[in-house]
Design an enzyme around this catalytic site. Structure first.
Site, PDB file in Angstrom:
ATOM      1  N   SER A 156     -29.856   0.512  10.095  1.00  0.00           N
ATOM      2  CA  SER A 156     -30.558   0.318  11.376  1.00  0.00           C
ATOM      3  C   SER A 156     -32.012   0.779  11.261  1.00  0.00           C
ATOM      4  O   SER A 156     -32.914   0.153  11.825  1.00  0.00           O
ATOM      5  CB  SER A 156     -29.872   1.124  12.482  1.00  0.00           C
ATOM      6  OG  SER A 156     -28.548   0.705  12.659  1.00  0.00           O
ATOM      7  N   LYS A 216     -29.628  12.195  15.355  1.00  0.00           N
ATOM      8  CA  LYS A 216     -30.490  11.003  15.430  1.00  0.00           C
ATOM      9  C   LYS A 216     -31.120  10.850  16.804  1.00  0.00           C
ATOM     10  O   LYS A 216     -30.434  11.004  17.817  1.00  0.00           O
ATOM     11  CB  LYS A 216     -29.667   9.739  15.136  1.00  0.00           C
ATOM     12  CG  LYS A 216     -29.230   9.620  13.697  1.00  0.00           C
ATOM     13  CD  LYS A 216     -28.516   8.294  13.478  1.00  0.00           C
ATOM     14  CE  LYS A 216     -28.015   8.173  12.048  1.00  0.00           C
ATOM     15  NZ  LYS A 216     -27.130   7.006  11.867  1.00  0.00           N
ATOM     16  N   HIS A 223     -22.990  -3.522   9.874  1.00  0.00           N
ATOM     17  CA  HIS A 223     -22.017  -3.022  10.855  1.00  0.00           C
ATOM     18  C   HIS A 223     -21.031  -4.131  11.228  1.00  0.00           C
ATOM     19  O   HIS A 223     -19.821  -3.906  11.291  1.00  0.00           O
ATOM     20  CB  HIS A 223     -22.716  -2.592  12.154  1.00  0.00           C
ATOM     21  CG  HIS A 223     -23.592  -1.380  12.050  1.00  0.00           C
ATOM     22  ND1 HIS A 223     -24.878  -1.357  12.532  1.00  0.00           N
ATOM     23  CD2 HIS A 223     -23.362  -0.141  11.548  1.00  0.00           C
ATOM     24  CE1 HIS A 223     -25.398  -0.149  12.344  1.00  0.00           C
ATOM     25  NE2 HIS A 223     -24.505   0.612  11.742  1.00  0.00           N
TER      26      HIS A 223
HETATM   27  N1  COD Z   1     -22.702  -1.691   5.345  1.00  0.00           N
HETATM   28  C1  COD Z   1     -21.528  -1.065   5.641  1.00  0.00           C
HETATM   29  N2  COD Z   1     -21.404  -0.063   6.543  1.00  0.00           N
HETATM   30  C2  COD Z   1     -22.529   0.325   7.156  1.00  0.00           C
HETATM   31  C3  COD Z   1     -23.787  -0.276   6.920  1.00  0.00           C
HETATM   32  C4  COD Z   1     -23.846  -1.323   5.952  1.00  0.00           C
HETATM   33  N3  COD Z   1     -24.996  -1.920   5.646  1.00  0.00           N
HETATM   34  N4  COD Z   1     -24.710   0.343   7.699  1.00  0.00           N
HETATM   35  C5  COD Z   1     -24.049   1.290   8.383  1.00  0.00           C
HETATM   36  N5  COD Z   1     -22.743   1.288   8.061  1.00  0.00           N
HETATM   37  C6  COD Z   1     -21.667   2.137   8.555  1.00  0.00           C
HETATM   38  C7  COD Z   1     -22.000   3.619   8.459  1.00  0.00           C
HETATM   39  O1  COD Z   1     -21.726   4.118   7.169  1.00  0.00           O
HETATM   40  C8  COD Z   1     -21.059   4.163   9.488  1.00  0.00           C
HETATM   41  O2  COD Z   1     -19.762   4.294   8.971  1.00  0.00           O
HETATM   42  C9  COD Z   1     -21.034   3.079  10.561  1.00  0.00           C
HETATM   43  O3  COD Z   1     -21.492   1.901   9.927  1.00  0.00           O
HETATM   44  C10 COD Z   1     -21.937   3.397  11.745  1.00  0.00           C
HETATM   45  O4  COD Z   1     -23.211   3.758  11.253  1.00  0.00           O
HETATM   46  P1  COD Z   1     -24.307   4.409  12.220  1.00  0.00           P
HETATM   47  O5  COD Z   1     -25.401   4.913  11.331  1.00  0.00           O
HETATM   48  O6  COD Z   1     -24.656   3.479  13.309  1.00  0.00           O
HETATM   49  O7  COD Z   1     -23.514   5.604  12.899  1.00  0.00           O
HETATM   50  P2  COD Z   1     -23.565   7.170  12.684  1.00  0.00           P
HETATM   51  O8  COD Z   1     -23.275   7.554  11.268  1.00  0.00           O
HETATM   52  O9  COD Z   1     -24.832   7.703  13.265  1.00  0.00           O
HETATM   53  O10 COD Z   1     -22.331   7.628  13.605  1.00  0.00           O
HETATM   54  C11 COD Z   1     -22.012   8.984  13.698  1.00  0.00           C
HETATM   55  C12 COD Z   1     -21.147   9.236  14.953  1.00  0.00           C
HETATM   56  C13 COD Z   1     -21.928   8.875  16.196  1.00  0.00           C
HETATM   57  C14 COD Z   1     -19.887   8.399  14.867  1.00  0.00           C
HETATM   58  C15 COD Z   1     -20.785  10.760  14.921  1.00  0.00           C
HETATM   59  O11 COD Z   1     -21.967  11.535  15.028  1.00  0.00           O
HETATM   60  C16 COD Z   1     -19.784  11.108  16.008  1.00  0.00           C
HETATM   61  O12 COD Z   1     -18.592  10.946  15.834  1.00  0.00           O
HETATM   62  N6  COD Z   1     -20.303  11.571  17.149  1.00  0.00           N
HETATM   63  C17 COD Z   1     -19.471  11.942  18.288  1.00  0.00           C
HETATM   64  C18 COD Z   1     -19.354  13.465  18.370  1.00  0.00           C
HETATM   65  C19 COD Z   1     -18.310  13.962  17.398  1.00  0.00           C
HETATM   66  O13 COD Z   1     -17.131  13.707  17.505  1.00  0.00           O
HETATM   67  N7  COD Z   1     -18.808  14.725  16.405  1.00  0.00           N
HETATM   68  C20 COD Z   1     -17.959  15.354  15.444  1.00  0.00           C
HETATM   69  C21 COD Z   1     -17.803  14.513  14.228  1.00  0.00           C
HETATM   70  S1  COD Z   1     -17.144  15.545  12.991  1.00  0.00           S
END
Ligand code: COD
Length: 162
Positions: A128, A41, A17
């Site tokens: 994570s 999640k 991240h």
């Molecule tokens: N290397 C590079 N990128 C990474 C790595 C890594 N090792 N690990 C994670 N990432 C990236 C992920 O691909 C993602 O892009 C970002 O880091 C964050 O990852 P996560 O897993 O912490 O977050 P998510 O995917 O759970 O987040 C989803 C949201 C919370 C952003 C989404 O559910 C959201 O927008 N929620 C708000 C409600 C909304 O608007 N929903 C409609 C969406 S259509």
């Protein structure tokens, strides 16, 4: 001023991240790391804990802020005048989910662009969930999360992943 969001669950923030946040901060004038709700999640860390961990590792990035929001990403983006949502892509397995979300967000607000940054190859495997699992069983997470938050994460998770 060009503002971008880096939205995610960050449960907890990893070096993968942080690499995306750092690169976004070089591309945009202002970056808001947004702890958001992913309804799919169940998180181990509270919103406040996740915000605090992110602040602890982004404090030296002058144009990076951290916030939390419970609603739609597009609504928050409008509130702060953000024009882009930056997401990290690890492997093909990320693509379908990311693509669906990008298209849905575009439908909700055509002004908000989703920009994908490919993962740093060093962190391709990193998530994570992996960190939580290793820490919960007393394993070494030094390679996976920034130095400043290793101990707080270990202490918090040593009692088991919820
Ligand atoms: N290397 C590079 N990128 C990474 C790595 C890594 N090792 N690990 C994670 N990432 C990236 C992920 O691909 C993602 O892009 C970002 O880091 C964050 O990852 P996560 O897993 O912490 O977050 P998510 O995917 O759970 O987040 C989803 C949201 C919370 C952003 C989404 O559910 C959201 O927008 N929620 C708000 C409600 C909304 O608007 N929903 C409609 C969406 S259509």
């Amino acid at each position: 001023m060009r503002t971008a969001l880096c939205p995610g669950s960050f449960d907890p923030i990893t070096k993968g991240h942080l690499d995306i946040i750092l690169r976004a901060s070089r591309l945009f004038d202002r970056v808001v790391v947004l702890v958001s709700v992913n309804p799919d999640k169940r998180t181990a860390f509270s919103v406040e804990e996740r915000v605090e961990l992110i602040r602890a590792v982004t404090g030296d990035l002058a144009n990076v802020e951290v916030d939390a929001y419970q609603g739609l990403l597009v609504d928050y983006a409008r509130q702060v005048g953000a024009t882009a949502s930056i997401r990290g892509l690890r492997a093909v397995s990320d693509f379908e989910y990311e693509f669906q979300m990008a298209l849905a967000n575009k439908k909700l607000d055509p002004q908000l662009e989703t920009i994908f940054l490919n993962t740093n190859s060093k962190y391709m495997y990193l998530s994570s969930s992996l960190v939580k699992q290793i820490a919960a069983f007393g394993g070494d997470i030094d390679d996976f999360v920034p130095q400043a938050i290793i101990e707080p994460i270990k202490q918090r998770l040593s009692k088991g992943v919820s």
